[in-house]
Design a protein around this motif. Structure first.
Motif, PDB file in Angstrom:
ATOM      1  N   ASP A  13      32.857  48.266 -20.911  1.00 27.11           N
ATOM      2  CA  ASP A  13      33.059  46.872 -21.296  1.00 27.11           C
ATOM      3  C   ASP A  13      32.483  46.610 -22.693  1.00 27.11           C
ATOM      4  O   ASP A  13      32.102  45.508 -23.020  1.00 27.11           O
ATOM      5  CB  ASP A  13      32.431  45.928 -20.265  1.00 27.11           C
ATOM      6  CG  ASP A  13      30.920  46.084 -20.173  1.00 27.11           C
ATOM      7  OD1 ASP A  13      30.383  47.040 -20.762  1.00 27.11           O
ATOM      8  OD2 ASP A  13      30.278  45.260 -19.505  1.00 27.11           O
ATOM      9  N   LYS A  14      32.457  47.620 -23.528  1.00 28.66           N
ATOM     10  CA  LYS A  14      31.815  47.524 -24.838  1.00 28.66           C
ATOM     11  C   LYS A  14      32.641  46.709 -25.837  1.00 28.66           C
ATOM     12  O   LYS A  14      32.082  46.105 -26.746  1.00 28.66           O
ATOM     13  CB  LYS A  14      31.556  48.910 -25.412  1.00 28.66           C
ATOM     14  CG  LYS A  14      30.529  49.675 -24.619  1.00 28.66           C
ATOM     15  CD  LYS A  14      30.202  50.994 -25.251  1.00 28.66           C
ATOM     16  CE  LYS A  14      29.160  51.690 -24.405  1.00 28.66           C
ATOM     17  NZ  LYS A  14      28.534  52.793 -25.077  1.00 28.66           N
ATOM     18  N   GLN A  15      33.962  46.684 -25.681  1.00 27.87           N
ATOM     19  CA  GLN A  15      34.803  45.947 -26.611  1.00 27.87           C
ATOM     20  C   GLN A  15      34.870  44.481 -26.211  1.00 27.87           C
ATOM     21  O   GLN A  15      34.700  44.133 -25.042  1.00 27.87           O
ATOM     22  CB  GLN A  15      36.209  46.550 -26.636  1.00 27.87           C
ATOM     23  CG  GLN A  15      36.234  48.002 -27.037  1.00 27.87           C
ATOM     24  CD  GLN A  15      37.568  48.651 -26.763  1.00 27.87           C
ATOM     25  OE1 GLN A  15      38.448  48.065 -26.150  1.00 27.87           O
ATOM     26  NE2 GLN A  15      37.722  49.888 -27.206  1.00 27.87           N
ATOM     27  N   ASP A  16      35.117  43.622 -27.186  1.00 28.68           N
ATOM     28  CA  ASP A  16      35.228  42.193 -26.913  1.00 28.68           C
ATOM     29  C   ASP A  16      36.580  41.896 -26.266  1.00 28.68           C
ATOM     30  O   ASP A  16      37.623  42.284 -26.795  1.00 28.68           O
ATOM     31  CB  ASP A  16      35.086  41.405 -28.216  1.00 28.68           C
ATOM     32  CG  ASP A  16      35.029  39.918 -27.986  1.00 28.68           C
ATOM     33  OD1 ASP A  16      34.486  39.503 -26.940  1.00 28.68           O
ATOM     34  OD2 ASP A  16      35.526  39.168 -28.837  1.00 28.68           O
ATOM     35  N   LYS A  17      36.554  41.225 -25.114  1.00 27.68           N
ATOM     36  CA  LYS A  17      37.745  40.816 -24.362  1.00 27.68           C
ATOM     37  C   LYS A  17      38.576  41.992 -23.865  1.00 27.68           C
ATOM     38  O   LYS A  17      39.755  41.845 -23.564  1.00 27.68           O
ATOM     39  CB  LYS A  17      38.624  39.878 -25.192  1.00 27.68           C
ATOM     40  CG  LYS A  17      37.947  38.582 -25.542  1.00 27.68           C
ATOM     41  CD  LYS A  17      38.901  37.657 -26.241  1.00 27.68           C
ATOM     42  CE  LYS A  17      38.204  36.355 -26.600  1.00 27.68           C
ATOM     43  NZ  LYS A  17      39.111  35.430 -27.266  1.00 27.68           N
ATOM     44  N   THR A  18      37.985  43.172 -23.772  1.00 27.59           N
ATOM     45  CA  THR A  18      38.698  44.355 -23.292  1.00 27.59           C
ATOM     46  C   THR A  18      37.801  45.137 -22.345  1.00 27.59           C
ATOM     47  O   THR A  18      36.615  45.307 -22.602  1.00 27.59           O
ATOM     48  CB  THR A  18      39.101  45.274 -24.463  1.00 27.59           C
ATOM     49  OG1 THR A  18      39.905  44.540 -25.372  1.00 27.59           O
ATOM     50  CG2 THR A  18      39.872  46.487 -23.977  1.00 27.59           C
ATOM     51  N   GLU A  47      39.668  38.020 -20.741  1.00 29.27           N
ATOM     52  CA  GLU A  47      39.491  36.883 -21.649  1.00 29.27           C
ATOM     53  C   GLU A  47      38.056  36.367 -21.695  1.00 29.27           C
ATOM     54  O   GLU A  47      37.526  36.093 -22.760  1.00 29.27           O
ATOM     55  CB  GLU A  47      40.432  35.738 -21.245  1.00 29.27           C
ATOM     56  CG  GLU A  47      40.380  34.539 -22.165  1.00 29.27           C
ATOM     57  CD  GLU A  47      40.853  34.841 -23.582  1.00 29.27           C
ATOM     58  OE1 GLU A  47      40.261  34.286 -24.532  1.00 29.27           O
ATOM     59  OE2 GLU A  47      41.806  35.622 -23.738  1.00 29.27           O
ATOM     60  N   ASN A  49      35.196  37.925 -20.737  1.00 26.03           N
ATOM     61  CA  ASN A  49      34.174  38.972 -20.687  1.00 26.03           C
ATOM     62  C   ASN A  49      33.356  38.883 -19.397  1.00 26.03           C
ATOM     63  O   ASN A  49      32.134  38.981 -19.407  1.00 26.03           O
ATOM     64  CB  ASN A  49      33.252  38.906 -21.914  1.00 26.03           C
ATOM     65  CG  ASN A  49      33.980  39.307 -23.175  1.00 26.03           C
ATOM     66  OD1 ASN A  49      34.778  40.230 -23.184  1.00 26.03           O
ATOM     67  ND2 ASN A  49      33.727  38.591 -24.249  1.00 26.03           N
TER      68      ASN A  49
END
Length: 80
Positions: A13-18, A47, A49
């Motif tokens: 879950d390191k990426q924003d919104k992904t 969307e 997080n």
């Protein structure tokens, strides 16, 4: 054509919104007649997080959101 819905576990879950979701499938090998496990990672849109590593989530196929994201993470209330 109906949208596919898959269940998997969040592995990143390191990426924003992904989020990256690992989906495992099991099938019987045609020659060996043994149950085999195969897994695949899917990038899904998250969307708010909300989901963290280790969470079990449902993802639904959708229109392309980016180069890698063609899935969206579903809320527990909207999931089957």
């Amino acid at each position: 054509m109906p949208k596919r819905v898959l269940q998997g576990v969040v592995v990143s879950d390191k990426q924003d919104k992904t989020i990256v979701v690992k989906v495992e499938r099991r099938f019987t090998h045609p020659l060996l007649k043994k149950t085999v496990r195969r897994s695949k990672n899917y990038h899904a849109h998250d969307e708010g997080n909300k989901f963290k590593v280790g969470d079990t989530v449902w993802i639904e196929e959708t229109r392309p959101i980016s180069k890698l994201k063609t899935w969206v993470a579903l809320d527990s209330s909207t999931a089957a």
